[in-house]
Structure formats: structure tokens, C-alpha cells
Motif scaffolding. Structure first.
Motif, PDB file in Angstrom:
ATOM      1  N   GLY A  44       0.859  -1.184   0.000  1.00 17.27           N
ATOM      2  CA  GLY A  44       0.000   0.000   0.000  1.00 17.27           C
ATOM      3  C   GLY A  44       0.893   1.230   0.000  1.00 17.27           C
ATOM      4  O   GLY A  44       0.720   2.182   0.762  1.00 17.27           O
ATOM      5  N   CYS A  45       1.872   1.210  -0.897  1.00 16.18           N
ATOM      6  CA  CYS A  45       2.950   2.224  -0.915  1.00 16.18           C
ATOM      7  C   CYS A  45       2.461   3.602  -1.335  1.00 16.18           C
ATOM      8  O   CYS A  45       3.113   4.606  -1.045  1.00 16.18           O
ATOM      9  N   ALA A  46       1.321   3.664  -2.042  1.00 13.88           N
ATOM     10  CA  ALA A  46       0.826   4.928  -2.622  1.00 13.88           C
ATOM     11  C   ALA A  46       1.937   5.576  -3.455  1.00 13.88           C
ATOM     12  O   ALA A  46       2.566   4.900  -4.269  1.00 13.88           O
ATOM     13  N   GLY A  48       4.810   6.705  -2.435  1.00  8.84           N
ATOM     14  CA  GLY A  48       6.180   6.407  -2.018  1.00  8.84           C
ATOM     15  C   GLY A  48       6.749   7.221  -0.888  1.00  8.84           C
ATOM     16  O   GLY A  48       7.968   7.345  -0.785  1.00  8.84           O
ATOM     17  N   PHE A  49       5.874   7.745  -0.002  1.00 10.70           N
ATOM     18  CA  PHE A  49       6.409   8.502   1.144  1.00 10.70           C
ATOM     19  C   PHE A  49       7.454   7.677   1.904  1.00 10.70           C
ATOM     20  O   PHE A  49       8.496   8.198   2.303  1.00 10.70           O
ATOM     21  N   PHE A  50       7.174   6.376   2.097  1.00  8.12           N
ATOM     22  CA  PHE A  50       8.147   5.515   2.777  1.00  8.12           C
ATOM     23  C   PHE A  50       9.073   4.810   1.783  1.00  8.12           C
ATOM     24  O   PHE A  50      10.212   4.498   2.121  1.00  8.12           O
ATOM     25  N   VAL A  69      -2.818  -1.335  -4.984  1.00  9.83           N
ATOM     26  CA  VAL A  69      -3.940  -1.708  -5.859  1.00  9.83           C
ATOM     27  C   VAL A  69      -4.212  -0.654  -6.918  1.00  9.83           C
ATOM     28  O   VAL A  69      -4.885  -0.946  -7.905  1.00  9.83           O
ATOM     29  N   GLN A  70      -3.739   0.577  -6.683  1.00 10.59           N
ATOM     30  CA  GLN A  70      -4.107   1.645  -7.621  1.00 10.59           C
ATOM     31  C   GLN A  70      -2.953   1.980  -8.570  1.00 10.59           C
ATOM     32  O   GLN A  70      -1.887   2.432  -8.137  1.00 10.59           O
ATOM     33  N   GLU A  71      -3.235   1.808  -9.850  1.00  5.66           N
ATOM     34  CA  GLU A  71      -2.203   2.052 -10.871  1.00  5.66           C
ATOM     35  C   GLU A  71      -1.692   3.492 -10.812  1.00  5.66           C
ATOM     36  O   GLU A  71      -0.495   3.737 -10.958  1.00  5.66           O
ATOM     37  N   ILE A  94       1.366  -3.833  -9.284  1.00  2.33           N
ATOM     38  CA  ILE A  94      -0.044  -3.455  -9.082  1.00  2.33           C
ATOM     39  C   ILE A  94      -0.785  -4.740  -8.708  1.00  2.33           C
ATOM     40  O   ILE A  94      -0.812  -5.698  -9.485  1.00  2.33           O
ATOM     41  N   CYS A  95      -1.333  -4.754  -7.496  1.00  2.34           N
ATOM     42  CA  CYS A  95      -1.981  -5.989  -7.020  1.00  2.34           C
ATOM     43  C   CYS A  95      -3.495  -5.852  -7.153  1.00  2.34           C
ATOM     44  O   CYS A  95      -3.987  -4.855  -7.670  1.00  2.34           O
ATOM     45  N   ASN A  96      -4.245  -6.851  -6.675  1.00  3.12           N
ATOM     46  CA  ASN A  96      -5.689  -6.670  -6.604  1.00  3.12           C
ATOM     47  C   ASN A  96      -6.121  -6.741  -5.143  1.00  3.12           C
ATOM     48  O   ASN A  96      -5.310  -7.055  -4.266  1.00  3.12           O
ATOM     49  N   ALA A 116      -0.759   2.453   7.104  1.00  4.93           N
ATOM     50  CA  ALA A 116      -2.075   3.042   6.809  1.00  4.93           C
ATOM     51  C   ALA A 116      -2.792   2.326   5.671  1.00  4.93           C
ATOM     52  O   ALA A 116      -3.490   2.957   4.880  1.00  4.93           O
ATOM     53  N   VAL A 117      -2.620   1.030   5.590  1.00  5.81           N
ATOM     54  CA  VAL A 117      -3.263   0.278   4.508  1.00  5.81           C
ATOM     55  C   VAL A 117      -4.230  -0.790   5.028  1.00  5.81           C
ATOM     56  O   VAL A 117      -5.256  -1.062   4.390  1.00  5.81           O
ATOM     57  N   LEU A 118      -3.950  -1.354   6.196  1.00  3.55           N
ATOM     58  CA  LEU A 118      -4.755  -2.519   6.608  1.00  3.55           C
ATOM     59  C   LEU A 118      -6.253  -2.238   6.740  1.00  3.55           C
ATOM     60  O   LEU A 118      -7.068  -3.102   6.455  1.00  3.55           O
ATOM     61  N   HIS A 119      -6.601  -1.023   7.140  1.00  2.07           N
ATOM     62  CA  HIS A 119      -8.037  -0.712   7.276  1.00  2.07           C
ATOM     63  C   HIS A 119      -8.725  -0.633   5.911  1.00  2.07           C
ATOM     64  O   HIS A 119      -9.940  -0.537   5.843  1.00  2.07           O
ATOM     65  N   GLU A 120      -7.944  -0.681   4.823  1.00  3.76           N
ATOM     66  CA  GLU A 120      -8.535  -0.673   3.478  1.00  3.76           C
ATOM     67  C   GLU A 120      -8.562  -2.075   2.856  1.00  3.76           C
ATOM     68  O   GLU A 120      -9.042  -2.253   1.743  1.00  3.76           O
ATOM     69  N   VAL A 121      -8.000  -3.048   3.576  1.00  9.14           N
ATOM     70  CA  VAL A 121      -7.873  -4.396   3.009  1.00  9.14           C
ATOM     71  C   VAL A 121      -9.078  -5.254   3.409  1.00  9.14           C
ATOM     72  O   VAL A 121      -9.392  -5.367   4.597  1.00  9.14           O
ATOM     73  N   PRO A 122      -9.772  -5.873   2.441  1.00 10.45           N
ATOM     74  CA  PRO A 122     -10.967  -6.643   2.789  1.00 10.45           C
ATOM     75  C   PRO A 122     -10.665  -7.948   3.553  1.00 10.45           C
ATOM     76  O   PRO A 122     -11.409  -8.315   4.447  1.00 10.45           O
ATOM     77  N   ASP A 123      -9.570  -8.632   3.216  1.00  9.07           N
ATOM     78  CA  ASP A 123      -9.284  -9.919   3.857  1.00  9.07           C
ATOM     79  C   ASP A 123      -7.968  -9.811   4.649  1.00  9.07           C
ATOM     80  O   ASP A 123      -6.882 -10.104   4.131  1.00  9.07           O
TER      81      ASP A 123
HETATM   82  C1  LIG Z   1      -3.853   5.693   3.160  1.00  8.93           C
HETATM   83  S1  LIG Z   1      -2.813   5.168   1.837  1.00  8.93           S
HETATM   84  C2  LIG Z   1      -1.252   4.937   2.693  1.00  8.93           C
HETATM   85  C3  LIG Z   1      -0.084   5.114   1.786  1.00  8.93           C
HETATM   86  C4  LIG Z   1       1.307   4.911   2.386  1.00  8.93           C
HETATM   87  N1  LIG Z   1       1.509   3.579   2.890  1.00  8.93           N
HETATM   88  C5  LIG Z   1       1.605   5.937   3.452  1.00  8.93           C
HETATM   89  O1  LIG Z   1       1.707   5.593   4.633  1.00  8.93           O
HETATM   90  O2  LIG Z   1       1.730   7.092   3.060  1.00  8.93           O
HETATM   91  C6  LIG Z   1      -3.308   3.481   1.534  1.00  8.93           C
HETATM   92  C7  LIG Z   1      -2.765   2.893   0.258  1.00  8.93           C
HETATM   93  O3  LIG Z   1      -3.043   1.486   0.262  1.00  8.93           O
HETATM   94  C8  LIG Z   1      -3.517   1.100  -1.011  1.00  8.93           C
HETATM   95  N2  LIG Z   1      -4.355  -0.106  -0.859  1.00  8.93           N
HETATM   96  C9  LIG Z   1      -5.642  -0.199  -0.472  1.00  8.93           C
HETATM   97  N3  LIG Z   1      -6.045  -1.475  -0.437  1.00  8.93           N
HETATM   98  C10 LIG Z   1      -4.971  -2.227  -0.793  1.00  8.93           C
HETATM   99  C11 LIG Z   1      -4.758  -3.632  -0.949  1.00  8.93           C
HETATM  100  N4  LIG Z   1      -5.729  -4.515  -0.758  1.00  8.93           N
HETATM  101  N5  LIG Z   1      -3.542  -4.052  -1.343  1.00  8.93           N
HETATM  102  C12 LIG Z   1      -2.544  -3.146  -1.584  1.00  8.93           C
HETATM  103  N6  LIG Z   1      -2.699  -1.810  -1.453  1.00  8.93           N
HETATM  104  C13 LIG Z   1      -3.896  -1.354  -1.073  1.00  8.93           C
HETATM  105  C14 LIG Z   1      -4.267   2.318  -1.528  1.00  8.93           C
HETATM  106  O4  LIG Z   1      -4.387   2.318  -2.924  1.00  8.93           O
HETATM  107  C15 LIG Z   1      -3.396   3.461  -0.999  1.00  8.93           C
HETATM  108  O5  LIG Z   1      -2.406   3.817  -1.925  1.00  8.93           O
END
Ligand SMILES: C[S@@+](CC[C@H](N)C(=O)[O-])C[C@H]1O[C@@H](n2cnc3c(N)ncnc32)[C@H](O)[C@@H]1O
Length: 193
Positions: A44-46, A48-50, A69-71, A94-96, A116-123
């Protein structure tokens, strides 16, 4: 199937702002765990801040695999890494929503970051299980979630998913506005009876 919320691309630009380093410094946070020559994954690199500081930390012989997940996030990260002269150390993926696509990295990763990615992950259980496979034995996973989006109770539920999928808690770090945990991969996956 319900649509899953993902961070909008415009927020990706804000998250990549250098001002963020004043209260969330990647080198201070991750420096103790990342060494030259390591293979690291930023999930969930977005934009690339990290990832970019990680690419500097692993040096010319290391590698950072950046998964999102987002191109559009990945394309922006690629431009930023080129501009910074770091693209040779960065691999993008780019994953799904249901898989990180890390099959080619079985037991090859030294350190994984999920900021900041896990709360966006469904599984979430599937997520931990995939990272478990990709990490080397005793490899580490650092998880950070924003306090504004994730309650303490929900964060602890996430930690228990990690423990059920082959991780043990190594440390808790104090980072303003974040809930964090440093996890170590253990070889045996503990399942509920
Ligand atoms: C809130 S941003 C956090 C970005 C970065 N890690 C940071 O700390 O600045 C969450 C990122 O996770 C990605 N994301 C969401 N669901 C994902 C998934 N299932 N697998 C991989 N990346 C995912 C989003 O597209 C988004 O770029």
C-alpha cells in the motif's frame, strides 16, 4: 459485492508531502530495522512517502518492492523514484484487492511495511498469510494504522489476526497519531481449535 474504500489518489499527493516528515520521519521510524542490501516490501505504498527513503536505506545492493492496488499511485511513485535516481532499487507491483501478488517472493523478504493500509484491506487474515509466506524466517513486518481511522479495539483485532497467521508481537512503538506494532514471523501458524 460491497465496494471497498481505498484512499483517493488526491490524498496520495498529500501523503507524499515532505512536510509529513516533521511528525512521521521514515528514517527515524524504520532505520532500526532496515539494513543495506535488504529486500523490503512496502505494501500500500501509494506515491512512495516511505518507499523512497527505504530505497536509500537498502542501498545499491538492496531492493524495495512497492505494491499497491491503484495504478495511478504506482505510476506517480515510478516518476518520483526516477527523479530521485532510485528507480534501479525499486520494483513496482499493481496488485488486486484479494491478493498482493507476492508469489515470486516466497521467503525472500527481510522486512515488510504496511503503513495506513490494513483498514482498506478486505481480507486481513489472507493479507497476513501472504506476507508470512513472502518473509524470510524471522523476517519482520511493521504495521501502522492512523488513530483517526482505526480504534484501539479494531487495531487489537488486527494484531490478533496477525498472531493467528504466523506472527508474534516483537514491539510497540510510540508514533504520534498512529497505532503501531512490530511483528516477527514465526514458522508455525497457530490456528484456533
Ligand atoms: C492511506 S494510503 C497509505 C499510503 C502509504 N503507505 C503511506 O503511509 O503514506 C493506503 C494505500 O493502500 C492502497 N491499498 C488499499 N487497499 C490495498 C490492498 N488490498 N492491497 C494493496 N494496497 C492497497 C491504496 O491504494 C493506498 O495507496
Amino acid at each position: 459485492m460491497a465496494e471497498h474504500h481505498v484512499c483517493p489518489v488526491w490524498v496520495g499527493y498529500l501523503l507524499a508531502s515532505p512536510i509529513r516528515k516533521l511528525f512521521e520521519n521514515p528514517v527515524k521510524i524504520l532505520g532500526p530495522y532496515v539494513r543495506e542490501g535488504m529486500t523490503v516490501v512496502d505494501i500500500g505504498c501509494a506515491m512512495g512517502f516511505f518507499s523512497l527513503p527505504l530505497a536509500r536505506m537498502v542501498g545499491a545492493n538492496g531492493k524495495v518492492i512497492c505494491v499497491d492496488v491503484q495504478e495511478k499511485m504506482i505510476r506517480s511513485l515510478e516518476k518520483r523514484s526516477q527523479k530521485a535516481g532510485l528507480s534501479g532499487r525499486i520494483e513496482t507491483l499493481i496488485c488486486n484487492n484479494n491478493s498482493l501478488g507476492l508469489d515470486d517472493f516466497e521467503e525472500k523478504i527481510d522486512f515488510a511495511l504496511a503503513s495506513a493500509v490494513l483498514h482498506e484491506v478486505p481480507d486481513v487474515a489472507g493479507f497476513f498469510s501472504e506476507i508470512h509466506k513472502a518473509l524470510k524466517p524471522a523476517g519482520r513486518l511493521f504495521v501502522a494504522e492512523p488513530k483517526g481511522h482505526v480504534s484501539e479495539k479494531d487495531f487489537e483485532t488486527t494484531v490478533s489476526f496477525a498472531e493467528q497467521n504466523g506472527f508474534t508481537v516483537a514491539d510497540r512503538l510510540e508514533i504520534k497519531r498512529s497505532r503501531t506494532v512490530l511483528l516477527t514471523r514465526i514458522s508455525q501458524v497457530v490456528r484456533d481449535k
